[in-house]
Design a protein around this motif. Structure first.
Motif, PDB file in Angstrom:
ATOM      1  N   MET A   1       0.843  -1.206   0.000  1.00 34.27           N
ATOM      2  CA  MET A   1       0.000   0.000   0.000  1.00 34.27           C
ATOM      3  C   MET A   1       0.872   1.248   0.000  1.00 34.27           C
ATOM      4  N   LYS A   2       0.534   2.194  -0.880  1.00 35.56           N
ATOM      5  CA  LYS A   2       1.227   3.489  -0.857  1.00 35.56           C
ATOM      6  C   LYS A   2       0.578   4.363   0.223  1.00 35.56           C
ATOM      7  N   ILE A   3       1.421   5.122   0.944  1.00 32.14           N
ATOM      8  CA  ILE A   3       0.911   5.995   2.008  1.00 32.14           C
ATOM      9  C   ILE A   3       1.242   7.455   1.701  1.00 32.14           C
ATOM     10  N   ALA A   4       0.190   8.276   1.776  1.00 36.10           N
ATOM     11  CA  ALA A   4       0.319   9.713   1.532  1.00 36.10           C
ATOM     12  C   ALA A   4      -0.053  10.469   2.810  1.00 36.10           C
ATOM     13  N   PRO A   5       0.941  10.872   3.611  1.00 32.18           N
ATOM     14  CA  PRO A   5       0.615  11.635   4.825  1.00 32.18           C
ATOM     15  C   PRO A   5      -0.101  12.939   4.487  1.00 32.18           C
ATOM     16  N   SER A   6      -1.179  13.218   5.216  1.00 34.15           N
ATOM     17  CA  SER A   6      -1.925  14.470   5.011  1.00 34.15           C
ATOM     18  C   SER A   6      -1.314  15.547   5.885  1.00 34.15           C
ATOM     19  N   LEU A   7      -0.801  16.594   5.244  1.00 36.23           N
ATOM     20  CA  LEU A   7      -0.139  17.683   5.960  1.00 36.23           C
ATOM     21  C   LEU A   7      -1.105  18.485   6.820  1.00 36.23           C
ATOM     22  N   LEU A   8      -2.412  18.213   6.654  1.00 34.58           N
ATOM     23  CA  LEU A   8      -3.413  18.892   7.472  1.00 34.58           C
ATOM     24  C   LEU A   8      -3.130  18.695   8.965  1.00 34.58           C
ATOM     25  N   SER A   9      -2.484  17.582   9.302  1.00 36.11           N
ATOM     26  CA  SER A   9      -2.208  17.290  10.714  1.00 36.11           C
ATOM     27  C   SER A   9      -0.807  17.720  11.142  1.00 36.11           C
ATOM     28  N   CYS A  10      -0.100  18.471  10.294  1.00 34.39           N
ATOM     29  CA  CYS A  10       1.274  18.839  10.652  1.00 34.39           C
ATOM     30  C   CYS A  10       1.304  20.118  11.483  1.00 34.39           C
ATOM     31  N   ASP A  11       2.475  20.448  11.974  1.00 32.96           N
ATOM     32  CA  ASP A  11       2.694  21.723  12.660  1.00 32.96           C
ATOM     33  C   ASP A  11       2.972  22.758  11.570  1.00 32.96           C
ATOM     34  N   PHE A  12       1.982  23.625  11.305  1.00 26.17           N
ATOM     35  CA  PHE A  12       2.088  24.553  10.176  1.00 26.17           C
ATOM     36  C   PHE A  12       3.158  25.633  10.371  1.00 26.17           C
ATOM     37  N   SER A  13       3.658  25.782  11.584  1.00 23.12           N
ATOM     38  CA  SER A  13       4.727  26.768  11.789  1.00 23.12           C
ATOM     39  C   SER A  13       6.039  26.286  11.187  1.00 23.12           C
ATOM     40  N   LYS A  14       6.080  24.991  10.819  1.00 23.53           N
ATOM     41  CA  LYS A  14       7.288  24.423  10.198  1.00 23.53           C
ATOM     42  C   LYS A  14       6.896  23.394   9.142  1.00 23.53           C
TER      43      LYS A  14
ATOM     44  N   ILE B   1      -6.795   0.214   8.121  1.00 21.07           N
ATOM     45  CA  ILE B   1      -6.182   0.100   6.797  1.00 21.07           C
ATOM     46  C   ILE B   1      -6.412  -1.259   6.143  1.00 21.07           C
ATOM     47  N   LYS B   2      -6.557  -2.313   6.961  1.00 21.08           N
ATOM     48  CA  LYS B   2      -6.761  -3.639   6.369  1.00 21.08           C
ATOM     49  C   LYS B   2      -8.053  -3.665   5.544  1.00 21.08           C
ATOM     50  N   GLN B   3      -9.077  -3.000   6.054  1.00 18.58           N
ATOM     51  CA  GLN B   3     -10.350  -2.966   5.319  1.00 18.58           C
ATOM     52  C   GLN B   3     -10.177  -2.271   3.968  1.00 18.58           C
ATOM     53  N   ALA B   4      -9.399  -1.173   3.967  1.00 17.57           N
ATOM     54  CA  ALA B   4      -9.152  -0.449   2.715  1.00 17.57           C
ATOM     55  C   ALA B   4      -8.341  -1.319   1.760  1.00 17.57           C
ATOM     56  N   ALA B   5      -7.334  -1.987   2.296  1.00 20.68           N
ATOM     57  CA  ALA B   5      -6.485  -2.847   1.462  1.00 20.68           C
ATOM     58  C   ALA B   5      -7.314  -3.987   0.863  1.00 20.68           C
ATOM     59  N   ASP B   6      -8.139  -4.611   1.688  1.00 25.79           N
ATOM     60  CA  ASP B   6      -8.965  -5.726   1.213  1.00 25.79           C
ATOM     61  C   ASP B   6      -9.952  -5.272   0.133  1.00 25.79           C
ATOM     62  N   ALA B   7     -10.372  -4.011   0.204  1.00 23.16           N
ATOM     63  CA  ALA B   7     -11.315  -3.488  -0.793  1.00 23.16           C
ATOM     64  C   ALA B   7     -10.630  -3.178  -2.121  1.00 23.16           C
ATOM     65  N   GLY B   8      -9.289  -3.126  -2.102  1.00 17.50           N
ATOM     66  CA  GLY B   8      -8.566  -2.883  -3.348  1.00 17.50           C
ATOM     67  C   GLY B   8      -8.004  -1.481  -3.501  1.00 17.50           C
TER      68      GLY B   8
ATOM     69  N   ILE C   1       4.386   4.708   9.287  1.00 23.35           N
ATOM     70  CA  ILE C   1       4.234   4.615   7.830  1.00 23.35           C
ATOM     71  C   ILE C   1       4.587   3.206   7.362  1.00 23.35           C
ATOM     72  N   GLY C   2       5.665   2.658   7.885  1.00 23.42           N
ATOM     73  CA  GLY C   2       6.095   1.299   7.501  1.00 23.42           C
ATOM     74  C   GLY C   2       5.026   0.256   7.782  1.00 23.42           C
ATOM     75  N   GLU C   3       4.384   0.391   8.935  1.00 22.69           N
ATOM     76  CA  GLU C   3       3.331  -0.578   9.309  1.00 22.69           C
ATOM     77  C   GLU C   3       2.133  -0.473   8.364  1.00 22.69           C
ATOM     78  N   LEU C   4       1.814   0.741   7.954  1.00 21.13           N
ATOM     79  CA  LEU C   4       0.687   0.924   7.037  1.00 21.13           C
ATOM     80  C   LEU C   4       1.052   0.442   5.626  1.00 21.13           C
ATOM     81  N   GLN C   5       2.290   0.697   5.225  1.00 23.84           N
ATOM     82  CA  GLN C   5       2.717   0.280   3.875  1.00 23.84           C
ATOM     83  C   GLN C   5       2.723  -1.243   3.726  1.00 23.84           C
ATOM     84  N   ALA C   6       2.842  -1.958   4.843  1.00 26.55           N
ATOM     85  CA  ALA C   6       2.924  -3.422   4.788  1.00 26.55           C
ATOM     86  C   ALA C   6       1.633  -4.075   4.288  1.00 26.55           C
ATOM     87  N   TYR C   7       0.534  -3.327   4.306  1.00 24.45           N
ATOM     88  CA  TYR C   7      -0.742  -3.907   3.844  1.00 24.45           C
ATOM     89  C   TYR C   7      -0.845  -3.918   2.332  1.00 24.45           C
TER      90      TYR C   7
END
Ligand code: DX5
Ligand code: ZN
Length: 214
Positions: free
Chosen positions: A1-14, A181-188, A208-214
């Motif tokens: 699985m490819k993982i795209a972190p959403s910057l919405l949850s980042c510290d916007f000051s940096k 994430i397993k549900q998303a992976a199983d759905a394709g 990220i590594g744990e999520l990519q493993a799916y």
């Protein structure tokens, strides 16, 4: 699985440093959520900010436009360095014209489906798209609960693509983490956006590594 972190949850000051941190942690894409306070009840950032943070990573910038009139701003996001632009099938711009505009700038085009919109809404455009993004929360905010009942739309888009011999990626966005994430992976699903699950983790690389493993 490819993982795209959403910057919405980042510290916007940096934000630049946060992008660099996600790059080093092994993120596949950077997901940038643009909100206009009109299409969704929240405001984030626009093309100038993306332009400033663009040099902080060579990973693909996946720009998710939650704005009412995306067509007006495609050139701005193209100039800012977007690699992928997704916009909502529920928006007010002409869908075909917006796809054409994105592709004319050599950017991959994707359509996004909100929870109350059926998968069939994107069927007329599938042969022109690189990606379909299925929202698994109501767009607007990070940290919401995953809506598993959106996953049949992934199967519906995949089946329609298979029937018509179309090759595109399916992305899911909202509430995705170790527990879902397993549900998303199983759905394709091919690409998962993850905001809270990655940015709030003590060790982003591990998360990220744990999520990519799916
Ligand atoms: C919601 C955004 C998502 C959001 C995901 O409108 O499109 O990208 O930031 O955040 P999490 O992973 O926390 O649900
Ligand atoms: Zn998003």
């Amino acid at each position: 699985m490819k993982i795209a972190p959403s910057l919405l949850s980042c510290d916007f000051s940096k934000m630049g440093e946060e992008i660099k941190r996600m790059d080093k942690a092994g993120a596949d894409w950077m997901h940038l959520d643009v909100m206009d306070g009109h299409f969704v009840p929240n405001i984030t950032f626009g093309a100038p900010v993306i332009k400033w943070v663009r040099p902080y990573s060579d990973k693909p910038f996946d720009v998710h436009l939650m704005i009412s009139e995306p067509l007006k701003y495609i050139d701005d996001f193209a100039d800012a360095g977007a690699d992928i632009i997704t916009f909502h099938v529920e928006c007010d711009s002409d869908i075909d014209a917006t796809i054409e505009k994105i592709k004319s700038r050599n950017i991959q085009a994707g359509l996004v489906i909100k929870p109350n919109t059926p998968a069939e809404a994107v069927f007329p455009y599938l042969d022109k798209l690189s990606l379909v993004l299925v929202m698994t929360v109501e767009p607007g905010f990070g940290g919401q609960s995953f809506m598993a009942d959106m996953l049949p739309k992934v199967g519906a888009v995949k089946a329609e693509c298979a029937r018509r011999g179309i090759d595109l990626l399916i992305e899911a966005d909202g509430g995705i983490g170790a527990a879902t994430i397993k549900q998303a992976a199983d759905a394709g699903v091919d690409v998962c956006v993850a905001g809270t699950a990655v940015f709030k983790a003590e060790d982003a690389a591990k998360a990220i590594g744990e999520l990519q493993a799916y």
